[in-house]
Design a protein around this motif. Structure first.
Motif, PDB file in Angstrom:
ATOM      1  N   GLY A 106       0.835  -1.241  -0.099  1.00  0.00           N
ATOM      2  CA  GLY A 106       0.046  -0.116   0.101  1.00  0.00           C
ATOM      3  C   GLY A 106       0.711   1.390  -0.054  1.00  0.00           C
ATOM      4  N   THR A 107       2.003   1.172   0.666  1.00  0.00           N
ATOM      5  CA  THR A 107       2.803   2.502   0.614  1.00  0.00           C
ATOM      6  C   THR A 107       3.801   2.629  -0.514  1.00  0.00           C
ATOM      7  N   TYR A 108       4.425   1.471  -1.017  1.00  0.00           N
ATOM      8  CA  TYR A 108       5.393   1.710  -2.027  1.00  0.00           C
ATOM      9  C   TYR A 108       5.183   1.102  -3.282  1.00  0.00           C
ATOM     10  N   LEU A 109       4.140   0.528  -3.651  1.00  0.00           N
ATOM     11  CA  LEU A 109       3.600  -0.239  -4.787  1.00  0.00           C
ATOM     12  C   LEU A 109       2.383   0.641  -5.447  1.00  0.00           C
ATOM     13  N   ILE A 110       1.403   0.613  -4.514  1.00  0.00           N
ATOM     14  CA  ILE A 110       0.191   1.280  -5.102  1.00  0.00           C
ATOM     15  C   ILE A 110      -0.190   2.116  -3.987  1.00  0.00           C
ATOM     16  N   ALA A 111      -1.265   2.825  -4.318  1.00  0.00           N
ATOM     17  CA  ALA A 111      -1.746   3.822  -3.593  1.00  0.00           C
ATOM     18  C   ALA A 111      -2.312   3.182  -2.377  1.00  0.00           C
ATOM     19  N   SER A 112      -2.843   3.775  -1.185  1.00  0.00           N
ATOM     20  CA  SER A 112      -3.358   3.046  -0.074  1.00  0.00           C
ATOM     21  C   SER A 112      -4.827   2.865  -0.382  1.00  0.00           C
ATOM     22  N   GLN A 113      -5.340   3.389  -1.383  1.00  0.00           N
ATOM     23  CA  GLN A 113      -6.833   3.158  -1.841  1.00  0.00           C
ATOM     24  C   GLN A 113      -6.876   1.697  -2.135  1.00  0.00           C
ATOM     25  N   LEU A 114      -5.829   0.948  -2.560  1.00  0.00           N
ATOM     26  CA  LEU A 114      -6.042  -0.415  -2.714  1.00  0.00           C
ATOM     27  C   LEU A 114      -5.672  -1.319  -1.860  1.00  0.00           C
ATOM     28  N   LYS A 115      -5.263  -0.829  -0.576  1.00  0.00           N
ATOM     29  CA  LYS A 115      -4.893  -1.880   0.375  1.00  0.00           C
ATOM     30  C   LYS A 115      -5.942  -3.299   0.654  1.00  0.00           C
ATOM     31  N   PHE A 116      -6.866  -2.798   0.644  1.00  0.00           N
ATOM     32  CA  PHE A 116      -8.071  -3.812   0.656  1.00  0.00           C
ATOM     33  C   PHE A 116      -7.991  -4.889  -0.452  1.00  0.00           C
ATOM     34  N   THR A 117      -7.787  -4.323  -1.616  1.00  0.00           N
ATOM     35  CA  THR A 117      -7.631  -5.198  -2.803  1.00  0.00           C
ATOM     36  C   THR A 117      -6.528  -6.148  -2.546  1.00  0.00           C
ATOM     37  N   VAL A 118      -5.464  -5.500  -2.203  1.00  0.00           N
ATOM     38  CA  VAL A 118      -4.168  -6.706  -1.678  1.00  0.00           C
ATOM     39  C   VAL A 118      -4.656  -7.849  -1.025  1.00  0.00           C
ATOM     40  N   ALA A 119      -5.571  -7.735  -0.021  1.00  0.00           N
ATOM     41  CA  ALA A 119      -6.008  -9.031   0.565  1.00  0.00           C
ATOM     42  C   ALA A 119      -6.802  -9.810  -0.277  1.00  0.00           C
ATOM     43  N   LEU A 120      -7.437  -9.122  -1.060  1.00  0.00           N
ATOM     44  CA  LEU A 120      -8.482 -10.006  -2.025  1.00  0.00           C
ATOM     45  C   LEU A 120      -7.390 -10.832  -2.972  1.00  0.00           C
ATOM     46  N   ILE A 121      -6.591 -10.008  -3.481  1.00  0.00           N
ATOM     47  CA  ILE A 121      -5.592 -10.669  -4.575  1.00  0.00           C
ATOM     48  C   ILE A 121      -4.658 -11.852  -3.794  1.00  0.00           C
ATOM     49  N   LEU A 122      -4.519 -11.654  -2.495  1.00  0.00           N
ATOM     50  CA  LEU A 122      -3.663 -12.686  -1.857  1.00  0.00           C
ATOM     51  C   LEU A 122      -4.577 -13.853  -1.763  1.00  0.00           C
ATOM     52  N   ILE A 123      -5.831 -13.747  -1.487  1.00  0.00           N
ATOM     53  CA  ILE A 123      -6.597 -15.001  -1.228  1.00  0.00           C
ATOM     54  C   ILE A 123      -6.634 -15.582  -2.566  1.00  0.00           C
ATOM     55  N   ILE A 124      -6.714 -14.865  -3.889  1.00  0.00           N
ATOM     56  CA  ILE A 124      -6.816 -15.568  -5.255  1.00  0.00           C
ATOM     57  C   ILE A 124      -5.489 -16.137  -5.563  1.00  0.00           C
ATOM     58  N   LEU A 125      -4.579 -15.385  -5.189  1.00  0.00           N
ATOM     59  CA  LEU A 125      -3.073 -16.117  -5.366  1.00  0.00           C
ATOM     60  C   LEU A 125      -2.835 -17.323  -4.703  1.00  0.00           C
ATOM     61  N   VAL A 126      -3.398 -17.455  -3.380  1.00  0.00           N
ATOM     62  CA  VAL A 126      -3.001 -18.554  -2.584  1.00  0.00           C
ATOM     63  C   VAL A 126      -3.896 -19.742  -3.101  1.00  0.00           C
ATOM     64  N   LEU A 127      -5.157 -19.467  -3.282  1.00  0.00           N
ATOM     65  CA  LEU A 127      -6.226 -20.516  -3.854  1.00  0.00           C
ATOM     66  C   LEU A 127      -5.683 -21.012  -5.302  1.00  0.00           C
ATOM     67  N   LEU A 128      -5.204 -20.089  -6.224  1.00  0.00           N
ATOM     68  CA  LEU A 128      -4.544 -20.550  -7.279  1.00  0.00           C
ATOM     69  C   LEU A 128      -3.316 -21.472  -7.236  1.00  0.00           C
ATOM     70  N   PHE A 129      -2.379 -20.959  -6.735  1.00  0.00           N
ATOM     71  CA  PHE A 129      -1.216 -21.514  -6.397  1.00  0.00           C
ATOM     72  C   PHE A 129      -0.655 -22.652  -5.406  1.00  0.00           C
ATOM     73  N   ARG A 130      -1.497 -22.485  -4.191  1.00  0.00           N
ATOM     74  CA  ARG A 130      -1.119 -23.049  -3.331  1.00  0.00           C
ATOM     75  C   ARG A 130      -2.261 -23.349  -2.156  1.00  0.00           C
ATOM     76  N   PRO A 131      -3.399 -24.032  -2.770  1.00  0.00           N
ATOM     77  CA  PRO A 131      -4.546 -24.227  -2.056  1.00  0.00           C
ATOM     78  C   PRO A 131      -4.419 -24.428  -0.482  1.00  0.00           C
ATOM     79  N   ASN A 132      -3.367 -25.321  -0.370  1.00  0.00           N
ATOM     80  CA  ASN A 132      -3.239 -25.757   0.835  1.00  0.00           C
ATOM     81  C   ASN A 132      -2.415 -24.688   1.972  1.00  0.00           C
ATOM     82  N   GLY A 133      -2.173 -23.586   1.351  1.00  0.00           N
ATOM     83  CA  GLY A 133      -1.496 -22.595   2.330  1.00  0.00           C
ATOM     84  C   GLY A 133      -0.139 -23.070   2.366  1.00  0.00           C
TER      85      GLY A 133
END
Lengths: 405, 289
Positions: B252-279
């Motif tokens: 949120g601070t260095y890569l994208i604007a803080s408006q998208l912080k919430f989106t980061v969490a959602l993207i993390l969920i998708i990435l985990v489910l896609l590539f490492r469903p067992n975490g």
């Protein structure tokens, strides 16, 4: 001769009849929702959901109208106040307001709360010529009588408040490096834009950092840290109570000591400064137009005592430190005043006309020197505010009443 | 540099909050194979119970223990009353029930306690640490989260009840044949999750301030944390929560604007489910038929 006389007599009779019917009509000049005994008023408030701390406004209106009714109503008519919970969710507001207009047949919508909910019903109410009177939001856009003649605001607009801060900064802190924390919606952006407008061509140089938050963010700590890192020595925070409290605390905790301007939306002692930690907010500056109920300097005035008695008599004792309760009270008084001015001509057209002809209307809880004025092309009744500084227990007013227009 | 450190430490403090609720999510998943969307709101409601007790004059830790007990019983009651009837229905039915519980607890808290922001006392002193990078309060939250983690870990690893509970969740039929009282295990699982949620609520309330919506924002981050760690692993949930807190701040601070912080969490969920469903630490649940 005789024919002439007969014609004259006939004309007189016709004129008399017309007079009779027109005066008969005048006694009953009512819009929808008004009868000889009742005026139906609609409202939405967030009694649940993220903005529910503002729900006290609706409760205070209801209590105030109940008191007016006990005292005989307005010109013999009782107020039937229909207030519903929209959870600050615009789709819900639309549904509720349509219901109130089309089924309940309310006379007007009063003090509907929040910028997004009001946005959602703005077009609908204006298309249907239903007054959207004294919206409970300070967004600049509501003051637009040319395009939206059925919508009137009440609060000093966010832009006006922000300009007052800008004027103060230009005068007293000419070399300030300003950081802005704002809620990422129209409300927050009005403050940012108002500040830019107020600073004029110096804005680009003086504003060194901006950060925004979403109402879904659990904390704003990261944003505050980023703003501190910008090297700013002035902070303007445009945030609702929960995030305002977090900001005051975080700024203190990380040892940042900017001149902190805190928006009037989130400056309540009871719901912001106290949860944040009273000592952490010392020196914070804000603007106001209303007597803060926690300020001891008002507590001996008859106006405050009357309000306190009203609050205690209506089961609202838990909210006597909340400035929102004083605001809701003043809103209700304004509507009662306008309805009184309407007399027996209670049409929607006339209520807008009367609301647009307030002339230095004084309300008991407004700061000394601040009054409400409107005209056909100015639908923002309050345009003055006074700055105040937090001393660890309460806000202390300083300077003169300032105009932000 | 100072900012980077400060963002990391702020992230850890926020991450500890997510982790504490993520632990409750893991608990309920281990015990019932169910994701409980009402976990956050139940935690918030428990916090109000603690708040009432503290305001009634009880010492903090006394109120804390009573709240844990009440939450445990409350969690068991919820399982008995509203979850058991949909036990054999499709999983979606149970999910819908938990969403219903979310709304009920949120409105109930607002109705009983009003939506006004309340301050909640912290059992830890409030002093800046490491050059104002953190406060002693943040350290307290992290410490309590780690204690809960240790207790949970030992419970599942070393106790017969823990083992029985895992068996009951993974294969109710076989567990029942082995003499495990599956119904009781599910109820205890709900009770424990509610108690862990109560700990989470009481720990985060001084930081986020208590109101009926206190947990609504936290829940999604807690889910992300639990998923990153693998929804079955308590250790993973804590590490996942901390990862989410720090990543969110840095991105949120260095890569994208803080408006998208919430989106980061959602993207993390998708990435985990896609590539490492067992975490990171989860194990695939293998079922023998």
């Amino acid at each position: 001769m005789r024919a002439k006389q007969r014609l004259l007599r006939g004309l007189c009779a016709a004129a008399g009849l017309m007079l009779a019917t027109s005066s008969l009509h005048a006694a009953g000049q009512y819009g929808p929702g008004v009868t000889d005994t009742e005026i139906k008023i609609g409202n939405t408030n967030p009694y649940s959901g993220p903005a529910s701390s503002y729900g006290i406004n609706g409760k205070v209106h209801a209590a105030y109208f109940a008191m007016i009714n006990e005292r005989g109503g307005i010109n013999g008519r009782k107020i039937n106040y229909i207030t519903r919970d929209d959870s600050y969710s615009p789709p819900k507001t639309v549904e509720l307001v349509r219901q109130m207009v089309e089924q309940d047949q309310v006379f007007l919508l009063f003090a509907t709360l929040g910028t997004p909910p009001n946005m959602a019903i703005h077009g609908y109410l204006n298309d249907n010529k239903v007054p959207q009177l004294f919206v409970a939001t300070g967004a600049d856009q509501w003051n637009d009588p040319k395009h939206f003649p059925w919508t009137m605001m009440w609060l000093p607009s966010y832009g006006i408040e922000s300009r007052i801060y800008a004027n103060y900064i230009l005068k007293n802190l000419p070399n300030a490096k300003i950081a802005v924390l704002y809620q990422n919606d129209d409300y927050g952006k009005d403050y940012l834009n108002g500040l830019r407008a107020g600073l004029g061509d110096k804005a680009a140089k003086m504003i060194v950092a901006t950060q925004s938050y979403e109402t879904t963010d659990p904390t704003i700590d990261s944003q505050v840290v980023a703003l501190q890192a910008s090297g700013a020595d002035v902070l303007l925070t445009a945030a609702i109570p929960k995030f305002a409290a977090q900001t005051v605390r975080k700024v203190y905790d990380i040892g940042w000591k900017p001149t902190h301007f805190l928006n009037s939306v989130g400056n309540s002692v009871g719901t912001v400064m106290k949860p944040a930690g009273l000592e952490k907010g010392v020196g914070t500056i804000s603007a106001t137009y209303i007597m803060d109920p926690t300020d001891p300097q008002w507590q001996d005035t008859p106006e405050y005592k009357e309000w306190l008695a009203f609050m205690n008599n209506h089961g609202l004792s838990a909210n006597v430190t909340d400035v929102q309760a004083a605001i809701g009270y003043s809103y209700a008084q304004t509507l009662v005043e306008v309805l009184k001015m309407c007399g027996d001509n209670l049409t929607r057209e006339n209520v807008m006309k009367q609301a647009a002809s307030l002339h230095n209307l004084r309300l008991p809880l407004l700061l000394p020197g601040i009054t409400l004025s409107t005209s056909a092309d100015d639908f923002d009744p309050i345009k003055q505010m006074q700055l105040q500084k937090f001393d660890g227990t309460t806000w202390k007013l300083f300077g003169e009443v300032l105009s932000g227009s | 540099m100072h900012q980077l450190l400060q963002q990391i430490f702020s992230g850890l403090a926020a991450g500890a909050i997510y982790a504490s609720l993520a632990l409750a999510l893991v608990m309920i998943y281990r015990a019932t194979n169910l994701v409980n969307f009402a976990q956050g709101e139940m935690a918030m409601f428990s916090t109000y119970i603690a708040w009432t007790l503290v305001n009634a004059g009880l010492p903090f830790w006394g109120a804390f223990l009573i709240t844990l007990a009440v939450s445990f019983l409350g969690g068991m009651a919820i399982e008995r009353i509203v979850i058991r009837p949909v036990e054999n229905a499709p999983i979606l039915a149970a999910v819908v029930v938990t969403i219903g519980l979310l709304l009920i607890f949120n409105s109930l808290a607002g109705w009983i306690y009003s939506y006004t922001l309340q301050e909640f006392p912290s059992p830890f002193p409030d002093r800046p640490l490491f050059g104002a990078l953190m406060t002693t309060r943040d350290i307290g939250v992290i410490a309590v989260t780690l204690v809960v983690l240790a207790v949970l870990f030992c419970f599942f690893r070393f106790t017969t009840t823990g083992l029985a509970m895992r068996a009951a969740a993974q294969n109710p039929e076989s567990a029942r044949l082995c003499g495990i009282h599956v119904g009781r295990m599910l109820a205890i699982g709900w009770g424990l999750a509610a108690a862990i949620g109560a700990v989470a609520g009481i720990m985060v309330a001084p930081a986020l301030f208590l109101d009926p919506n206190m947990m609504s924002g936290v829940l999604l981050y807690a889910f992300t944390g639990a998923l990153i760690g693998g929804i079955t692993s308590p250790v993973g949930a804590v590490i996942g929560g901390l990862i989410v807190g720090v990543t969110e701040n840095l991105v949120g601070t260095y890569l994208i604007a803080s408006q998208l912080k919430f989106t980061v969490a959602l993207i993390l969920i998708i990435l985990v489910l896609l590539f490492r469903p067992n975490g990171l630490f989860g194990t695939a649940i293998v079922r023998r038929v």
